[in-house]
Design an enzyme around this catalytic site. Sequence first.
Site, PDB file in Angstrom:
ATOM      1  N   LYS A  35      55.704  40.757  46.398  1.00 28.44           N
ATOM      2  CA  LYS A  35      55.041  39.561  45.872  1.00 28.44           C
ATOM      3  C   LYS A  35      54.438  39.872  44.509  1.00 28.44           C
ATOM      4  O   LYS A  35      54.348  41.033  44.099  1.00 28.44           O
ATOM      5  CB  LYS A  35      53.962  39.090  46.839  1.00 28.44           C
ATOM      6  N   ARG A 131      40.814  34.626  57.292  1.00 32.91           N
ATOM      7  CA  ARG A 131      41.441  34.035  56.120  1.00 32.91           C
ATOM      8  C   ARG A 131      42.520  33.059  56.587  1.00 32.91           C
ATOM      9  O   ARG A 131      42.378  31.858  56.471  1.00 32.91           O
ATOM     10  CB  ARG A 131      42.012  35.144  55.214  1.00 32.91           C
ATOM     11  N   TYR A 255      34.091  46.697  18.556  1.00 37.45           N
ATOM     12  CA  TYR A 255      33.176  45.565  18.632  1.00 37.45           C
ATOM     13  C   TYR A 255      31.833  45.978  19.229  1.00 37.45           C
ATOM     14  O   TYR A 255      31.769  46.779  20.165  1.00 37.45           O
ATOM     15  CB  TYR A 255      33.772  44.461  19.505  1.00 37.45           C
ATOM     16  N   MET A 303      41.358  42.715  22.028  1.00 36.53           N
ATOM     17  CA  MET A 303      42.524  41.981  22.522  1.00 36.53           C
ATOM     18  C   MET A 303      43.828  42.746  22.346  1.00 36.53           C
ATOM     19  O   MET A 303      44.680  42.781  23.240  1.00 36.53           O
ATOM     20  CB  MET A 303      42.631  40.625  21.818  1.00 36.53           C
TER      21      MET A 303
END
Length: 359
Positions: A35, A131, A255, A303
């Site tokens: 998955k 669940r 940063y 990023m």
Amino acid sequence: MSRAAKITVDLDAIRHNYRLARSLNTAGHAVAIIKANAYGHGAIEVAKALEAEADAFGVACLEEGAELIEAGIQKPVLLLEGYFEVSELDYISEHGVWCAVHSLAQIEQIAQAKLSKPITVWLKMNSGMNRLGVHPDDYQAAFKRLKQLDNVSDIVLMTHFFNSDELDKADTDKQLAVFNKATEGLDAPHCMANSAAVLAWPTARRDWMRPGLMLYGSSPFPAAQENADKLIPAMTLTSEVIAVREVQAGETVGYAGNFCADKPTRVGTVALGYADGYPRHAVTGTPVWVNGQRSRIIGRVSMDMLGVDLTGIDAGIGTEVEFWGKNVLAAEVANHSDTIPYTLFTGITRRVYKHYLNR
């Protein structure tokens, strides 16, 4: 390919890890869980690599299963979350997809459906995770109802452990006891073991197992474990140094200036960041591997780039940096980032090039 950020997936490592699972229960079968795009490793590529020996493949939803079927995968596909809409039952029936069923309402929906062929149902029990799953008190009745239906061929009895990675806790033994009591006298195969249970809970292995994380070479345990120590990491995340500079004591990197050098430091800027899937919350000191040596990231992950300490290392522009793989385990990175290997693997973004070994 111009930007150097890439993952290299060793398909032989995945085969080895699947075979390890099977070796722990030679009389049983194992659904290879692929998955979430095989935990970021590439579902179609992993399925093709394992198809010759895997007993079945497990996915989360019909969209993931259809992708495998359309790619020509012939082994059975199991929907671990089952179906979400009654209309999906037509495709499930037509293509022989195995389907988890977790509620009494779903059983009645199957009873009312007009299907071309009967389906294989994996009847899920809520043995303590709370669940999905039929309550243990209703499980015998649910099984008997399914046995009455012409729309159902085979039934597998399944549950899911919520704490099997903590070997000193009693939770798994309690869930085993609940499952055993609720399935007493039912003539059908059992499936209970996720990766942690495959590796460390022999009484849970039963007829079917569901190795997931372990297929990709990452241990579910926080400490060494005899079987988990035999796993081989399958994914290596790398990029390259694109700039080098000397930072003096008192100067900051990245940063917010949250890394301040306490001595002259050689900093390599590497083309990798959180937009590639590397965790933004990785702290200074998170390990990396550079030219045969362990080093660390320094400063805040941005990023598209991050800083790596190259002090005392023979490295420069173009030097490859391993962020996780066989030299730096994903679990180590996860520990420095307040997360788990699952999120690291599945978080790799589409701009990271994938390269496969041993197709």
